[in-house]
Design a protein around this motif. Sequence first.
Motif, short mmCIF file in Angstrom:
data_model
loop_
_atom_site.label_atom_id
_atom_site.label_comp_id
_atom_site.label_asym_id
_atom_site.label_seq_id
_atom_site.Cartn_x
_atom_site.Cartn_y
_atom_site.Cartn_z
N ALA A 18 0.90 -1.27 0.01
CA ALA A 18 0.02 0.07 -0.18
C ALA A 18 0.86 1.15 0.00
O ALA A 18 0.58 2.16 -0.61
N PRO A 19 1.94 1.29 0.93
CA PRO A 19 2.54 2.66 0.93
C PRO A 19 3.50 2.98 -0.47
O PRO A 19 3.95 4.14 -0.30
N LEU A 20 3.46 2.04 -1.48
CA LEU A 20 4.06 2.22 -2.57
C LEU A 20 3.29 3.21 -3.34
O LEU A 20 3.88 4.03 -4.14
N LEU A 21 2.08 3.21 -3.39
CA LEU A 21 1.29 3.99 -4.41
C LEU A 21 1.39 5.71 -4.02
O LEU A 21 1.71 6.18 -5.13
N PRO A 22 1.27 6.21 -2.94
CA PRO A 22 1.61 7.58 -2.96
C PRO A 22 3.23 7.83 -3.26
O PRO A 22 3.22 9.08 -3.95
N GLY A 23 3.95 7.01 -3.05
CA GLY A 23 5.40 7.25 -3.86
C GLY A 23 5.30 7.20 -5.03
O GLY A 23 5.76 8.25 -5.71
N ILE A 24 4.66 6.46 -5.78
CA ILE A 24 4.47 6.40 -7.27
C ILE A 24 3.88 7.93 -7.87
O ILE A 24 4.30 8.54 -8.66
N ILE A 25 2.71 8.12 -6.97
CA ILE A 25 2.28 9.60 -7.35
C ILE A 25 3.08 10.60 -7.37
O ILE A 25 3.14 11.31 -8.12
N ASN A 26 3.93 10.80 -6.31
CA ASN A 26 4.96 11.90 -6.16
C ASN A 26 5.86 11.76 -7.20
O ASN A 26 6.28 12.87 -7.63
N LYS A 27 6.32 10.49 -7.53
CA LYS A 27 7.34 10.53 -8.66
C LYS A 27 6.41 10.88 -9.83
O LYS A 27 7.61 11.78 -10.70
N VAL A 28 5.52 10.59 -10.26
CA VAL A 28 4.82 11.08 -11.31
C VAL A 28 4.71 12.68 -11.38
O VAL A 28 5.15 13.32 -12.24
N LYS A 29 4.35 13.03 -10.37
CA LYS A 29 4.17 14.65 -10.11
C LYS A 29 5.66 15.43 -10.51
O LYS A 29 5.72 16.30 -11.03
N ALA A 30 6.57 14.81 -9.70
CA ALA A 30 8.08 15.33 -9.93
C ALA A 30 8.46 15.05 -11.45
O ALA A 30 8.70 16.14 -11.83
N TRP A 31 8.10 13.93 -12.05
CA TRP A 31 8.48 13.76 -13.28
C TRP A 31 7.84 15.12 -14.26
O TRP A 31 8.42 15.66 -15.12
N VAL A 32 6.44 15.27 -14.12
CA VAL A 32 5.84 16.11 -14.83
C VAL A 32 6.39 17.84 -14.60
O VAL A 32 6.55 18.42 -15.64
N ALA A 33 6.84 17.79 -13.29
CA ALA A 33 7.24 19.16 -13.02
C ALA A 33 8.73 19.36 -13.16
O ALA A 33 9.22 20.63 -13.11
N GLY A 34 9.31 18.47 -13.72
CA GLY A 34 10.71 18.04 -14.15
C GLY A 34 11.59 18.18 -12.83
O GLY A 34 12.79 19.01 -12.91
N ARG A 35 11.20 17.67 -11.67
CA ARG A 35 11.96 17.94 -10.63
C ARG A 35 12.35 16.38 -10.54
O ARG A 35 11.84 15.46 -11.14
N ARG A 36 13.40 16.07 -9.47
CA ARG A 36 13.87 14.70 -9.08
C ARG A 36 12.60 13.93 -8.48
O ARG A 36 12.60 12.86 -8.46
N GLY A 37 12.08 14.81 -7.34
CA GLY A 37 11.23 14.17 -6.65
C GLY A 37 11.72 13.21 -5.36
O GLY A 37 12.73 12.81 -5.26
N PRO A 38 11.00 13.03 -4.27
CA PRO A 38 11.42 12.09 -3.11
C PRO A 38 11.44 10.68 -3.83
O PRO A 38 10.70 10.48 -4.74
N PRO A 39 12.23 9.94 -2.95
CA PRO A 39 12.54 8.20 -3.58
C PRO A 39 10.86 7.83 -3.47
O PRO A 39 9.95 8.04 -2.75
N VAL A 40 10.66 6.71 -4.33
CA VAL A 40 9.51 6.06 -4.23
C VAL A 40 9.01 5.65 -2.92
O VAL A 40 7.98 5.33 -2.65
N LEU A 41 10.04 5.16 -2.29
CA LEU A 41 9.99 4.28 -0.91
C LEU A 41 9.58 5.36 0.23
O LEU A 41 9.97 5.15 1.50
N GLN A 42 9.75 6.65 -0.06
CA GLN A 42 9.67 7.55 0.87
C GLN A 42 8.82 7.25 2.06
O GLN A 42 9.06 7.49 3.18
N LEU A 43 7.33 7.18 1.62
CA LEU A 43 6.53 6.88 2.62
C LEU A 43 6.77 5.57 3.82
O LEU A 43 6.72 5.55 4.82
#
Lengths: 302, 648
Positions: A18-43
């Motif tokens: 379950a905690p993987l999902l918010p990580g993936i969402i944040n990665k996608v958001k970072a990618w769209v915004a051109g940032r590196r973003g937090p690790p997928v496993l951050q949660l």
Amino acid sequence: MTSILEFIARLAVWLLLAPLLPGIINKVKAWVAGRRGPPVLQLYYDLARLWRKGVVLSTLASPGFIAGPAVAWVAVLAAAMLLPLGPLGASLSFRGDVILLIYLLALARFCTAWAALETGSAFEGMGAAREVSYAVLAEAAVITAVLTLSMQSGSLVLSAMLAPSAGTGAVLLAVGLFIVLLAENCRVPFDDPNTHLELTMIHEVMVLDHSGPPFAAVLHGAAMKLLLFSILLVQAVLPVGKLPAAAAAGALVAGVLGVTVGIGFVESLLARAAFRRVPLLLTTAFLLCLFALLVAWKGGAA
Amino acid sequence: MTMDGLMVFAVLVLVAAALSGAWLPRWWLALTLAGTAALLGAAFWTLGGGAEWDWRSGFALGGERLHLRLDAISAWFLALVAVVGGAGAVYAREYWPDRERPESAGRGRGWWSTIVLCMGLVLLCANGLHFLMAWEAFALSAYFLITLERERSQTRAAGWLYLAASHAGTLGLFAFFSLLAARTGSWELGPMRDHPELAPLFWVALFGFGVKAGMFPLHIWLPSAHANAPSHVSAIMSGVAIKMGLYGLIRFSGWLPVPAGAGWVVLTLGAVSAVLGGAFALAQNDLKRLLAYCSVENMGVTLIGLGVGLLGAANGDTAWGRVAMAGALLHVWNHGLFKSLLFFGAGSVLHTTGTREMSRMGGLWRTMPWTAGLFAFGSVAISALPPLNGFVSEWLIYLGLFDAAASHAQVAAVIVPATIALGVTGALALAAFAKAAAVVFLGASRTQAAEHAHECGWWMRGPMLGLAAACTFIALGSVAVWPAIQQPLGAWNPAWRGGEAPAPLAMLGAVQAALAALVAGAVVVLWSRARTNGVRRAMTWDCGYAAPTARMQYTGGSFSALAVGWFAWVLQPQRQLRWPRGPFPRRADHVERIPETVLERVIGPVSDVVMVASSWVRQRQQGHLPDYILYLVAGLAAMGALVVFGNM
């Protein structure tokens, strides 16, 4: 023996994935915004840290303040155990389990609102009021969606209801349920998971005063709820139960990933809706589900 | 034979209790408890599969022989009368004692036993005339209980409204029973399903019993009566007395044939009562009014079950009708138990704070942990949340609704909206009880009275604990209750006699038990983890604001404002707002009131017109003899004209 092992494996899937999902969402958001973003496993890191941290309790809070997140977490987990996992089926399945699932989520809502109101904070009161009020509209949409599935399949058991696709009304149902998913999981355009501190928040503002292990339970419960809604949405729309096992598992995983990435895109491309728009959006979701219901009804009569 | 003895004992003991109430409080309590225990025993004997008790006496009252009969449907309701009647008697000992209420305590005890006895007689009478007598005695004793605190003008107004509404309903019942007697040629009641010409009488009964059951829009008397009565009276009114209306509907829809549209109408009325009752409940800021409107909502939920049952019976005795009807019957018990529990809790709060205004409470859990915990328990139960009993009965009703919808029958046109309405009702009830429990018991105390509140004693706590235990039993052991539900189900519709429990009921009970255990486990784990990590107390983090006060909390009104806005078309909230103006504003306030829409916007204006017309007529009555002679002549002339021209 195997059933116990299977049960534990299933539990592990829910608890660990379950905690993987918010990580993936944040990665996608970072990618769209051109940032590196937090690790997928951050949660996962956050949860591990919170579990070891101390707790700051409001002077006003009763023992219910800690019991609330615990009960809500159990309720979401129990609801998750009722949901079939594609070819694996559900760990527990009986007629009317779908109603239990809906009401378990309601129990989680009650406990979250209860804990929020413990603190006597105006912010948290505001969030709790919005949560329980919007749930009135969301509940109408969810019941209608369930009614659609039950009419379509002629069954009241989740595993049978979710096996075929939703037929002609599938697109309507998909959009309706996706809107409910966004509302129930406090995502944009209803809520902004990036911050807890805005006057127009709904869900996020309710957990302002939680800290330490109870806050870990809140976050983990929220992640499980997101996974639950994603799996429900995917299985309601795709004919997962009709495919061979491997294909079904693949379809389920791909579907959940698709939904997750979709949430990420929605969050990157949309701004949060103006507050007065929220009821309108939820009513739209209800109407979409209602049209899907009419399609299912006419389809069944023909 | 034993049943005869038990019944005679119960009646004698309750009569003795009613007589001794005013002077011998201890004897009264013992006698009332003995009487209710005997009633409970009789009810359980019948529900446990015992034979129907039928007793005829040679003694005639009003020209009719006495005929009492206890079948499963009566027994189902009699059990509830006995439980709440006994619990309330214990509760009243501390809640309405002689030393605090020297003037009304004795009266209250006497009427308490009377109402328990009269409700029992309503359930037992198998003769239309005697049913009406018992019904009237029951309605009157309820009136005297509601107006125990008659020095308050609000209480008198509430009692008056109750009396007027109740008699409007009784008028309907007079019509019902006399039409029934005229068509059958006897006052005797019993199964008469083979007389299709009796079917239209159902509509008259629906009105008469609907007023008592608090069905929307006939509920006008209910909120003020339940709010202004002493809390143990509110408990028996809300938990049991309004169920008598439901008993009438279930009893006579079982004994008499029903018209074709009965199921449709009952289902629609139920759905409307449920949703609007929920909306009104959420909007209230008076704790007991909130609970009262919630009774309208729960009566609606029960009527939904009854409506599906009627539809199922009319469509070839389908299985879905049976399940929903079982749900409705179980909801009668459930609501009776947890609503009494909640009113007892509200009474405990009222007893110590002296107010029903939720905006004057807050933070009561610190001084009243028992009441807070029990009220929270009742709130979860009444919001139909698992793992408690409210969920079991609503789940059964949902099963019936979903199966009926999936049958693709014509009935789906009304089943689908009712299902959605039930879902919305659940969410509204949850919001209303999150509000009630939180505003009263959580947060900071808003007034001095709330800060110095004290916990109630064991005489009040005990009945609440007992009711909570009964709720827990039904929640976890619903499958054990099933054989008892089956008896009234079979009595209502013989086609549904026997048969298995819906298979998943046992499963649901096990799941609920597992859930309860898991919840308890999770709470313990999280608490101990927090303890090991260290717990520090600090001020509520109000976004950096350092001096929050109790008045900055969200109030009940602001909590429900959003949803009230959506229902403004029916709630019609009245707002008076004075903005702060100028650089040194003096006064600013905001007063909001939710009127009882049906009473104030519909019945009020109509009765105003009637009053104007009546006073105009009264002016024509001045006592002048010539005027009366003129009226007489005019009347005779009119009649003569009628005779002459009517024949043409």
